[in-house]
Design an enzyme around this catalytic site. Structure first.
Site, PDB file in Angstrom:
ATOM      1  N   TYR A 142      94.550  -9.967  16.722  1.00  6.54           N
ATOM      2  CA  TYR A 142      93.145 -10.359  16.714  1.00  6.54           C
ATOM      3  C   TYR A 142      92.777 -10.764  15.294  1.00  6.54           C
ATOM      4  O   TYR A 142      93.091 -10.055  14.338  1.00  6.54           O
ATOM      5  CB  TYR A 142      92.310  -9.163  17.170  1.00  6.54           C
ATOM      6  CG  TYR A 142      90.816  -9.349  17.118  1.00  6.54           C
ATOM      7  CD1 TYR A 142      90.141 -10.051  18.115  1.00  6.54           C
ATOM      8  CD2 TYR A 142      90.058  -8.786  16.084  1.00  6.54           C
ATOM      9  CE1 TYR A 142      88.759 -10.195  18.081  1.00  6.54           C
ATOM     10  CE2 TYR A 142      88.680  -8.925  16.051  1.00  6.54           C
ATOM     11  CZ  TYR A 142      88.037  -9.626  17.052  1.00  6.54           C
ATOM     12  OH  TYR A 142      86.679  -9.762  17.022  1.00  6.54           O
ATOM     13  N   ASP A 237      97.082 -12.024   8.003  1.00  2.00           N
ATOM     14  CA  ASP A 237      95.723 -11.510   8.170  1.00  2.00           C
ATOM     15  C   ASP A 237      95.761 -10.049   7.726  1.00  2.00           C
ATOM     16  O   ASP A 237      96.174  -9.167   8.485  1.00  2.00           O
ATOM     17  CB  ASP A 237      95.292 -11.648   9.627  1.00  2.00           C
ATOM     18  CG  ASP A 237      93.915 -11.046   9.877  1.00  2.00           C
ATOM     19  OD1 ASP A 237      93.435 -10.287   9.019  1.00  2.00           O
ATOM     20  OD2 ASP A 237      93.335 -11.327  10.934  1.00  2.00           O
ATOM     21  N   LYS A 265      87.040  -6.211   5.097  1.00  2.00           N
ATOM     22  CA  LYS A 265      86.865  -4.752   5.182  1.00  2.00           C
ATOM     23  C   LYS A 265      86.835  -4.060   3.812  1.00  2.00           C
ATOM     24  O   LYS A 265      85.805  -4.022   3.179  1.00  2.00           O
ATOM     25  CB  LYS A 265      87.915  -4.156   6.122  1.00  2.00           C
ATOM     26  CG  LYS A 265      87.811  -4.789   7.545  1.00  2.00           C
ATOM     27  CD  LYS A 265      88.486  -3.961   8.579  1.00  2.00           C
ATOM     28  CE  LYS A 265      88.606  -4.663   9.935  1.00  2.00           C
ATOM     29  NZ  LYS A 265      87.502  -4.502  10.844  1.00  2.00           N
TER      30      LYS A 265
HETATM   31  N1  HOZ Z   1      86.955  -6.021  14.917  1.00  2.00           N
HETATM   32  C1  HOZ Z   1      86.714  -4.639  15.191  1.00  2.00           C
HETATM   33  C2  HOZ Z   1      87.800  -4.037  16.002  1.00  2.00           C
HETATM   34  N2  HOZ Z   1      89.112  -4.282  15.576  1.00  2.00           N
HETATM   35  C3  HOZ Z   1      85.412  -4.401  15.886  1.00  2.00           C
HETATM   36  C4  HOZ Z   1      84.271  -4.630  15.000  1.00  2.00           C
HETATM   37  C5  HOZ Z   1      83.049  -3.810  15.328  1.00  2.00           C
HETATM   38  O1  HOZ Z   1      82.725  -3.603  16.492  1.00  2.00           O
HETATM   39  O2  HOZ Z   1      82.368  -3.387  14.419  1.00  2.00           O
END
Ligand code: HOZ
Length: 425
Positions: A142, A237, A265
């Site tokens: 993802y 990534d 992040k």
């Molecule tokens: N991209 C996040 C999970 N791998 C979720 C982001 C969120 O819901 O804050």
């Protein structure tokens, strides 16, 4: 005092599904999402006043725990000088210098406001640089929500059975080629079928959005060799793994150097940030130097830069990652022991400061394997832990996160609750 359920019902009237990011709605595991009122150190408190040991860590950024005094101080100082300028500021340069120093292939950085934007921009840059259209990604990986990347994706998209999103035109999706993580033959097959057509291979060098799946020996090296031979760009990534599995991310751990890296992040310390980095010859294809357009009103936002700089300062202390990794190792081993005592089929592993737990006998090596978990058993475990005051990511296909605020007390409490939760599971 409103309950979580009352707040959820209220939110659902005005927010789609009551949330702003699908996986937060708890639909993969059922039950009521907790509405968080505040967070400090290793803990979050919901609107009912219930305290949780937090292993979500805002999905990765909170590596020094919530509300760290130094991060808050720097954010307050920065806020006192204005919230956003839409013009250059020196902290952008400072943070970029740090990233360049830690990631040897990065000569130039472009900040964005999210990991999604970083991955999306990296893709455009790869296409602009190579003049090629196709991209290759892995089933279950993802990279945020850019159209081209929401094909056989992981994270919430996978948890809700929508790995290939509606709304992505077939004409676009057809340019996204899908290979299998840890399966170099599947990559070779696609390169053989499309020689000189694939702009880039984008990969989470340790997958964290189909739970944690580590690269098998030779996998990343193999990707590097295939990309170099074909003139395709290898993009790591490292939004999740950067500064987390080690200060220099998975590229430090694996010794494999990509052509471009997407960050997010941790570099924002909890503020909205993303970035891409790479060598000048690739990065300088971007506006204002080159023809690939990229921009953002809040990119390089001073508050976000201040939070990121403070966080990097804290995690650059020698031994930071080793100490955290050792502590997380104790937690992971303890979870395995607790499950074994209770006779529950379970496995867990960690990489630096992120970890995965699986309702299956051994950690998965592929998308197909991770999907064989006992999801019903995970749901029961999840809710028992949540009721007991331990907050893990609400899905069988997400990694969980550790911070320097998690000490022995939090680990002992978590293991005590896990021993109870595994019983009769
Ligand atoms: N991209 C996040 C999970 N791998 C979720 C982001 C969120 O819901 O804050």
């Amino acid at each position: 005092m409103a309950t979580n359920q009352q707040e959820f019902d209220r939110a659902k009237e005005v927010l789609v599904g009551g949330v702003n990011s699908a996986v937060r709605a708890f639909r993969a595991i059922g039950g009521t999402p907790r509405f968080i009122a505040r967070a400090e150190g290793a803990y979050m408190w919901d609107v009912e006043g219930t305290r949780y040991v937090d292993y979500l860590g805002s999905w990765g950024p909170m590596i020094v725990g919530h509300s760290h005094p130094l991060v808050l101080e720097r954010v307050r100082e920065a806020a006192g000088r204005g919230l956003s300028y839409g013009a250059p500021n020196v902290m952008e340069t400072e943070l970029a210098e740090k990233i360049c120093a830690l990631f040897p292939h990065v000569e130039r950085v472009r900040f964005t406001s999210s990991g999604t934007e970083a991955a999306m921009s990296a893709l455009r840059l790869a296409r602009g640089f190579t003049g090629r259209t196709k991209i290759l990604k892995f089933e279950g990986c993802y990279h945020g929500t850019a159209d081209s990347l929401l094909v056989k994706a992981g994270s919430g998209a996978l948890a809700f059975g929508q790995p290939s999103s509606a709304g992505v035109p077939a004409d676009l999706a057809k340019h996204t080629l899908i290979a299998q993580f840890n399966d170099l033959a599947s990559v070779k097959t696609l390169f053989d079928a499309h020689p000189g057509e694939i702009a880039c291979v984008m990969v989470e060098p340790a997958a964290g959005n189909m739970n944690l799946i580590l690269p098998q020996p030779g996998f990343l090296e193999g990707l590097r060799a295939i990309c170099s031979a074909d003139g395709s760009l290898l993009i790591f990534d490292e939004v999740m793994t950067g500064f987390r599995v080690a200060l220099g991310g998975m590229q430090q751990v694996s010794g494999v150097t990509p052509d471009m890296t997407a960050f997010g992040k941790v570099i924002g310390g909890g503020m909205p940030v993303g970035a891409i980095g790479g060598p000048g010859k690739v990065m300088d294809m971007m506006a204002p130097l080159g023809p690939v357009y990229q921009a953002g009103t809040l990119s390089g936002n001073p508050i976000a830069m201040a939070a990121g700089l403070a966080t990097l300062e804290l995690i650059s202390v020698p031994g930071f990652h080793d100490a955290l990794s050792a502590r997380l190792g104790r937690l992971v081993a303890g979870l395995r022991d607790a499950a074994k005592e209770a006779g529950v089929t379970f496995s867990a592993q960690h990489c630096g400061t992120m970890a995965g737990m699986y309702m299956m006998a051994a950690p998965p090596r592929s998308f197909a394997e991770v999907m064989t978990q006992d999801a019903e058993r995970f749901k029961r475990f999840y809710h028992r832990m949540l009721e007991a005051g331990v907050y893990f990511p609400p899905s069988t296909v997400e990694a969980f996160f550790f911070s320097s605020a998690h000490g022995d007390a939090e680990i002992d409490f978590t293991l005590e609750q896990a021993r109870k939760a595994f019983r009769g599971l």
